[in-house]
Design a protein around this motif. Structure first.
Motif, short mmCIF file in Angstrom:
data_model
loop_
_atom_site.label_atom_id
_atom_site.label_comp_id
_atom_site.label_asym_id
_atom_site.label_seq_id
_atom_site.Cartn_x
_atom_site.Cartn_y
_atom_site.Cartn_z
N MET A 68 7.57 -7.97 15.94
CA MET A 68 7.02 -8.85 15.30
C MET A 68 7.33 -10.34 15.28
SD MET A 68 5.20 -6.87 11.94
CE MET A 68 7.09 -6.12 11.56
N ARG A 69 6.78 -11.18 15.51
CA ARG A 69 7.44 -12.45 15.58
C ARG A 69 7.16 -13.20 14.12
NH1 ARG A 69 5.47 -13.79 21.16
NH2 ARG A 69 7.14 -13.79 22.52
N PRO A 70 8.26 -13.52 13.42
CA PRO A 70 8.07 -14.23 12.15
C PRO A 70 7.12 -15.45 12.01
CG PRO A 70 10.38 -14.32 12.89
CD PRO A 70 9.75 -13.57 14.00
N LEU A 71 6.50 -15.64 11.07
CA LEU A 71 5.90 -17.08 11.19
C LEU A 71 6.61 -18.08 10.57
CD1 LEU A 71 3.47 -14.81 11.02
CD2 LEU A 71 2.22 -16.39 9.82
N LYS A 72 6.44 -19.20 11.24
CA LYS A 72 7.61 -20.43 10.67
C LYS A 72 6.74 -21.52 10.09
CE LYS A 72 11.62 -21.85 13.10
NZ LYS A 72 12.33 -21.87 14.61
N ASN A 73 7.61 -22.21 8.99
CA ASN A 73 6.91 -23.44 8.55
C ASN A 73 8.25 -24.11 7.98
OD1 ASN A 73 5.26 -25.49 7.84
ND2 ASN A 73 4.63 -24.39 6.18
N TYR A 74 8.25 -25.22 7.81
CA TYR A 74 9.56 -26.11 7.57
C TYR A 74 10.65 -25.93 8.19
CZ TYR A 74 6.09 -26.84 3.74
OH TYR A 74 4.88 -27.09 2.93
N GLY A 75 10.59 -25.16 9.40
CA GLY A 75 11.67 -24.86 10.37
C GLY A 75 12.34 -23.55 9.80
N ILE A 76 11.74 -22.60 8.83
CA ILE A 76 12.21 -21.39 8.55
C ILE A 76 11.47 -20.30 8.88
CG2 ILE A 76 12.65 -19.88 6.60
CD1 ILE A 76 13.33 -22.61 5.00
N ALA A 77 12.06 -19.47 9.62
CA ALA A 77 11.33 -18.10 9.82
C ALA A 77 11.04 -17.24 8.81
CB ALA A 77 11.98 -17.48 11.38
N CYS A 78 9.80 -17.05 8.63
CA CYS A 78 9.42 -16.02 7.46
C CYS A 78 8.69 -14.85 7.72
CB CYS A 78 8.46 -16.83 6.57
SG CYS A 78 9.21 -18.36 5.99
N MET A 79 8.96 -13.64 7.18
CA MET A 79 8.51 -12.42 7.29
C MET A 79 8.23 -11.83 6.06
SD MET A 79 7.23 -10.52 9.75
CE MET A 79 6.04 -9.28 9.52
N SER A 80 7.06 -11.23 5.85
CA SER A 80 6.60 -10.74 4.62
C SER A 80 5.54 -9.74 4.45
CB SER A 80 6.14 -11.81 3.85
OG SER A 80 5.43 -11.25 2.70
N MET A 81 5.51 -8.69 3.71
CA MET A 81 4.50 -7.58 3.52
C MET A 81 3.12 -8.51 3.43
SD MET A 81 3.48 -4.40 4.19
CE MET A 81 5.38 -4.04 4.23
N GLY A 82 3.21 -9.51 3.14
CA GLY A 82 2.08 -10.32 2.67
C GLY A 82 1.27 -10.53 3.87
N PHE A 83 2.13 -10.64 5.18
CA PHE A 83 1.12 -11.13 6.43
C PHE A 83 0.61 -9.70 7.01
CE2 PHE A 83 5.01 -14.06 6.92
CZ PHE A 83 4.49 -15.00 6.29
N LEU A 84 0.90 -8.50 6.34
CA LEU A 84 0.47 -7.37 7.09
C LEU A 84 -0.49 -6.43 6.18
CD1 LEU A 84 3.87 -6.09 7.94
CD2 LEU A 84 2.33 -7.19 9.26
N VAL A 85 -0.83 -7.11 5.18
CA VAL A 85 -2.00 -6.62 4.20
C VAL A 85 -2.89 -7.72 3.64
CG1 VAL A 85 -0.70 -4.36 3.52
CG2 VAL A 85 -0.44 -6.71 2.06
N GLU A 86 -3.75 -7.45 3.30
CA GLU A 86 -4.83 -8.26 2.69
C GLU A 86 -4.21 -8.83 1.38
OE1 GLU A 86 -7.82 -9.59 3.96
OE2 GLU A 86 -7.41 -8.53 5.65
N GLU A 87 -4.56 -10.14 0.95
CA GLU A 87 -3.76 -11.04 0.12
C GLU A 87 -4.00 -10.29 -1.21
OE1 GLU A 87 -4.23 -15.38 -1.93
OE2 GLU A 87 -4.33 -15.17 -0.07
N THR A 88 -5.48 -9.80 -1.50
CA THR A 88 -5.67 -9.09 -2.89
C THR A 88 -5.60 -7.47 -3.16
OG1 THR A 88 -7.83 -9.08 -2.08
CG2 THR A 88 -7.45 -10.91 -3.23
N VAL A 89 -5.10 -7.09 -1.90
CA VAL A 89 -4.81 -5.54 -1.90
C VAL A 89 -3.51 -5.29 -2.47
CG1 VAL A 89 -4.80 -3.45 -0.26
CG2 VAL A 89 -6.50 -5.24 0.29
N PRO A 90 -3.56 -4.31 -3.49
CA PRO A 90 -2.47 -4.12 -4.17
C PRO A 90 -1.59 -3.04 -3.13
CG PRO A 90 -4.05 -2.87 -5.21
CD PRO A 90 -4.82 -3.95 -4.11
N VAL A 91 -0.33 -3.11 -3.19
CA VAL A 91 0.76 -2.06 -2.59
C VAL A 91 0.93 -1.05 -3.59
CG1 VAL A 91 2.71 -1.66 -1.27
CG2 VAL A 91 1.49 -3.61 -0.67
N VAL A 92 0.48 0.01 -3.37
CA VAL A 92 0.74 1.31 -4.32
C VAL A 92 1.66 2.42 -3.55
CG1 VAL A 92 -0.11 2.75 -6.05
CG2 VAL A 92 -1.20 0.59 -5.53
#
Length: 201
Positions: free
Chosen positions: A33-57
């Motif tokens: 996976m390529r991290p998403l980038k903003n403000y010159g910072i490469a970011c990776m999060s479970m939030g990119f892989l699941v819907e925003e309102t779906v809880p991770v249980v």
């Protein structure tokens, strides 16, 4: 310096919102996976892989597997620093990260409130037990200043983190006030250090 930011708070990922990032990571030819980038910072999060309102249980093994994926199956490139944002406490995420990769050090962030300090103290002791140096503490929401009259109120107590730092023999790395501009800029995805670098907040 090249910096990466890994949001390891599986249950409540906040980095996508705070860094103003949306979307799914692209895959490299090596299926990383390529991290998403903003403000010159490469970011990776479970939030990119699941819907925003779906809880991770998930239970422990699934959490550890997800953290491992975020660490090992991402094309981070050449980084000088990888900052890992972890949930509070001493659970599966902290143990999984500290046992699977070499960590230069941990920073403990807490409000001055007694209840929060209990978790902060345990967190510091946990990192020491797994031989991760604790670099210091940050006192969050340290003071509220009324924007009209400038009166200061210690809503969560005064100097609790400073007292804990003395107990643990650690340094205080900074104080972050409870300030409306900090909340607003985080919610809008424009961190105050970027949007208002000269601000007292």
């Amino acid at each position: 310096k090249e910096v990466g930011l890994l949001d390891a708070d599986i249950y409540g990922p906040s980095i996508p919102k705070m860094m103003n990032l949306k979307g799914n990571p692209e895959l490299t030819p090596k299926n990383l996976m390529r991290p998403l980038k903003n403000y010159g910072i490469a970011c990776m999060s479970m939030g990119f892989l699941v819907e925003e309102t779906v809880p991770v249980v998930w239970r422990g093994l699934m959490v550890m597997s997800a953290v491992e994926k975020l660490l090992r199956q991402v094309d981070w490139g050449q980084l000088d620093y990888l900052v890992i944002d972890m949930p509070p406490g001493t659970g599966d995420v902290q143990l999984s990260v500290s046992q699977n990769i070499p960590i230069a050090g941990a920073v403990i962030i807490s409000t001055p409130q007694d209840v929060a300090l209990l978790d902060a103290h345990k967190g510091a002791e946990m990192f020491r037990k797994v031989h991760v140096p604790v670099l210091g503490l940050v006192q969050n929401m340290s003071v509220f200043q009324c924007p009209k009259c400038k009166h200061e109120t210690h809503i969560f107590g005064a100097d609790g983190v400073r007292d804990l730092a003395k107990t643990l023999g650690l340094d205080i790395l900074g104080d972050i006030p409870l300030h409306v501009n900090i909340r607003e800029t985080c919610d809008s995805g424009q961190p105050i250090v970027i949007s208002q670098p000269q601000s007292d907040a």
